[in-house]
Write a protein that holds these residues in place. Structure first.
Motif, PDB file in Angstrom:
ATOM      1  N   LEU A  43      71.641  55.187  51.789  1.00 16.10           N
ATOM      2  CA  LEU A  43      72.512  54.085  52.311  1.00 16.10           C
ATOM      3  C   LEU A  43      73.149  54.943  53.479  1.00 16.10           C
ATOM      4  O   LEU A  43      73.134  56.199  53.763  1.00 16.10           O
ATOM      5  CB  LEU A  43      73.572  54.221  51.273  1.00 16.10           C
ATOM      6  CG  LEU A  43      74.923  53.041  51.524  1.00 16.10           C
ATOM      7  CD1 LEU A  43      75.261  52.676  50.130  1.00 16.10           C
ATOM      8  CD2 LEU A  43      75.779  53.834  52.551  1.00 16.10           C
ATOM      9  N   TYR A  44      73.110  54.002  54.426  1.00 19.72           N
ATOM     10  CA  TYR A  44      73.690  54.314  55.832  1.00 19.72           C
ATOM     11  C   TYR A  44      74.925  53.556  56.200  1.00 19.72           C
ATOM     12  O   TYR A  44      75.069  52.490  55.985  1.00 19.72           O
ATOM     13  CB  TYR A  44      72.480  53.811  56.775  1.00 19.72           C
ATOM     14  CG  TYR A  44      71.128  54.143  56.531  1.00 19.72           C
ATOM     15  CD1 TYR A  44      70.359  53.364  55.396  1.00 19.72           C
ATOM     16  CD2 TYR A  44      70.413  55.206  57.052  1.00 19.72           C
ATOM     17  CE1 TYR A  44      69.030  53.648  55.134  1.00 19.72           C
ATOM     18  CE2 TYR A  44      69.057  55.469  56.413  1.00 19.72           C
ATOM     19  CZ  TYR A  44      68.557  54.765  55.948  1.00 19.72           C
ATOM     20  OH  TYR A  44      67.064  55.101  55.367  1.00 19.72           O
ATOM     21  N   SER A  71      68.098  51.773  52.168  1.00 21.02           N
ATOM     22  CA  SER A  71      66.466  51.345  52.014  1.00 21.02           C
ATOM     23  C   SER A  71      66.370  52.181  50.582  1.00 21.02           C
ATOM     24  O   SER A  71      66.845  53.064  49.994  1.00 21.02           O
ATOM     25  CB  SER A  71      65.759  52.214  53.162  1.00 21.02           C
ATOM     26  OG  SER A  71      66.312  53.507  53.133  1.00 21.02           O
ATOM     27  N   ARG A  72      64.812  51.775  50.372  1.00 15.55           N
ATOM     28  CA  ARG A  72      64.353  52.468  49.056  1.00 15.55           C
ATOM     29  C   ARG A  72      64.425  53.949  49.147  1.00 15.55           C
ATOM     30  O   ARG A  72      64.673  54.569  48.015  1.00 15.55           O
ATOM     31  CB  ARG A  72      62.868  52.168  48.652  1.00 15.55           C
ATOM     32  CG  ARG A  72      62.915  50.539  48.491  1.00 15.55           C
ATOM     33  CD  ARG A  72      61.427  50.214  47.978  1.00 15.55           C
ATOM     34  NE  ARG A  72      61.412  48.813  47.941  1.00 15.55           N
ATOM     35  CZ  ARG A  72      61.933  48.074  46.620  1.00 15.55           C
ATOM     36  NH1 ARG A  72      62.362  49.025  45.582  1.00 15.55           N
ATOM     37  NH2 ARG A  72      61.819  46.882  46.585  1.00 15.55           N
ATOM     38  N   THR A 114      61.913  50.265  55.115  1.00 18.77           N
ATOM     39  CA  THR A 114      62.685  49.448  55.862  1.00 18.77           C
ATOM     40  C   THR A 114      64.174  49.462  55.419  1.00 18.77           C
ATOM     41  O   THR A 114      64.565  49.486  54.301  1.00 18.77           O
ATOM     42  CB  THR A 114      62.251  47.818  55.745  1.00 18.77           C
ATOM     43  OG1 THR A 114      60.944  47.763  56.169  1.00 18.77           O
ATOM     44  CG2 THR A 114      63.011  46.863  56.480  1.00 18.77           C
ATOM     45  N   GLN A 115      65.048  49.534  56.407  1.00 19.45           N
ATOM     46  CA  GLN A 115      66.499  49.448  56.339  1.00 19.45           C
ATOM     47  C   GLN A 115      66.861  47.847  56.373  1.00 19.45           C
ATOM     48  O   GLN A 115      66.407  47.238  57.079  1.00 19.45           O
ATOM     49  CB  GLN A 115      67.022  50.244  57.413  1.00 19.45           C
ATOM     50  CG  GLN A 115      67.062  51.620  57.377  1.00 19.45           C
ATOM     51  CD  GLN A 115      67.660  52.506  58.365  1.00 19.45           C
ATOM     52  OE1 GLN A 115      68.848  51.997  58.782  1.00 19.45           O
ATOM     53  NE2 GLN A 115      67.118  53.741  58.702  1.00 19.45           N
ATOM     54  N   TYR A 116      67.782  47.441  55.465  1.00 22.38           N
ATOM     55  CA  TYR A 116      68.063  46.198  55.204  1.00 22.38           C
ATOM     56  C   TYR A 116      69.686  46.359  55.412  1.00 22.38           C
ATOM     57  O   TYR A 116      70.395  47.143  54.764  1.00 22.38           O
ATOM     58  CB  TYR A 116      67.957  45.728  53.898  1.00 22.38           C
ATOM     59  CG  TYR A 116      66.453  45.562  53.508  1.00 22.38           C
ATOM     60  CD1 TYR A 116      65.824  46.679  52.938  1.00 22.38           C
ATOM     61  CD2 TYR A 116      65.884  44.219  53.783  1.00 22.38           C
ATOM     62  CE1 TYR A 116      64.307  46.362  52.606  1.00 22.38           C
ATOM     63  CE2 TYR A 116      64.463  44.281  53.664  1.00 22.38           C
ATOM     64  CZ  TYR A 116      63.667  45.194  52.941  1.00 22.38           C
ATOM     65  OH  TYR A 116      62.543  44.855  52.934  1.00 22.38           O
ATOM     66  N   ASP A 123      61.781  60.856  58.787  1.00 20.00           N
ATOM     67  CA  ASP A 123      63.109  61.003  58.053  1.00 20.00           C
ATOM     68  C   ASP A 123      63.988  59.911  58.110  1.00 20.00           C
ATOM     69  O   ASP A 123      65.108  59.728  57.639  1.00 20.00           O
ATOM     70  CB  ASP A 123      63.794  62.210  58.277  1.00 20.00           C
ATOM     71  CG  ASP A 123      63.028  63.394  58.154  1.00 20.00           C
ATOM     72  OD1 ASP A 123      62.971  64.362  58.757  1.00 20.00           O
ATOM     73  OD2 ASP A 123      62.581  63.505  57.317  1.00 20.00           O
ATOM     74  N   ASN A 124      63.508  58.529  58.758  1.00 16.07           N
ATOM     75  CA  ASN A 124      64.287  57.328  58.738  1.00 16.07           C
ATOM     76  C   ASN A 124      65.820  57.652  59.385  1.00 16.07           C
ATOM     77  O   ASN A 124      66.412  56.945  59.484  1.00 16.07           O
ATOM     78  CB  ASN A 124      64.675  56.967  57.328  1.00 16.07           C
ATOM     79  CG  ASN A 124      64.263  55.354  57.251  1.00 16.07           C
ATOM     80  OD1 ASN A 124      64.523  54.666  58.411  1.00 16.07           O
ATOM     81  ND2 ASN A 124      64.442  54.604  56.363  1.00 16.07           N
TER      82      ASN A 124
END
Lengths: 115, 112
Positions: free
Chosen positions: A32-33, A95-96, A103-105, B97-98
């Motif tokens: 989570l971001y 993201s998973r 992919t970030q949603y 690392d995204n």
């Protein structure tokens, strides 16, 4: 599949007040971001969680911003006290996993106005 | 850390004209590249992405982007735009690392 949920959508406060935002990621997403998007700029990462642990909070102004993801699902971002320059859209994404290929949603965001 | 430069803040075009939105990145490591679109009053949506393999990637609504490693670019193109393509477009770069970094965005306005 339900998307990333955020609330509230809009918030207006006066400087020096406190505010909190809530985010519920896509089910099963471990990462989570929180991003801050100031008008006219791209989103800037504030903090990244993997499950309930912090991966990166290097750009989070820790004197006034805090975030938690206690049970590894939903998350809250708090600002205390708010400053005028905190006016922005706060975006939550999930993201998973942590891999760069995941992919970030993004959620719809919370628009904060500090007066 | 990686960074992204979107060379045009605003791009006005007429309907059915071609368009190119430019994006350059810098990074010392292998990267993944993305274009996100933000329609008015909506959240960011992934438009297309380059992870590996073919350097030309396409979206379902007619956009395409080409990864050019030598020029560190990932420009977005569409041969014929529609009014509904009016939106803000963000180029982003991520590492393994995204850790994703976004450009400042390009506002595409399609005029009738």
């Amino acid at each position: 599949e339900a998307g990333v949920a955020q609330s509230p959508r809009y918030k207006i406060i006066e400087k020096r007040q406190s505010v909190a935002f809530w985010c519920n990621p896509i089910s099963g997403h471990a990462t989570l971001y929180w991003y801050q998007q100031i008008l006219g700029q791209g989103p800037k990462l504030l903090i990244q969680f993997q499950n309930n642990g912090v991966v990166d909070d290097s750009q989070l102004p820790k004197d006034r911003f805090s975030a938690e993801r206690l049970k590894g699902v939903d998350s809250t971002l708090k600002i205390q006290p708010a400053k005028l320059e905190d006016s922005a859209v706060y975006l939550c994404a999930s993201s998973r996993g942590l891999a760069g290929t995941d992919t970030q949603y993004f959620g719809p965001g919370t628009r904060l106005t500090v007066l | 850390a990686q960074s992204v430069t979107q060379l045009d803040s605003q791009v006005p075009v007429f309907e059915e004209a071609p368009v190119e939105l430019r994006c350059n990145y810098s990074s010392s490591v292998s990267v993944y590249l993305f274009w996100y679109v933000q329609y008015p009053n909506q959240g960011l949506q992934l438009l297309l992405k380059y992870l590996s393999g073919s350097t030309l990637v396409e979206s379902i609504n007619g956009f395409e982007a080409e990864f050019n490693k030598s020029q560190t670019s990932f420009h977005l193109r569409k041969p014929s735009v529609h009014i509904s393509d009016t939106a803000e477009y963000f180029c982003a770069v991520s590492d393994r690392d995204n850790d994703m970094r976004f450009g400042a965005g390009t506002r595409l306005t399609v005029k009738p």
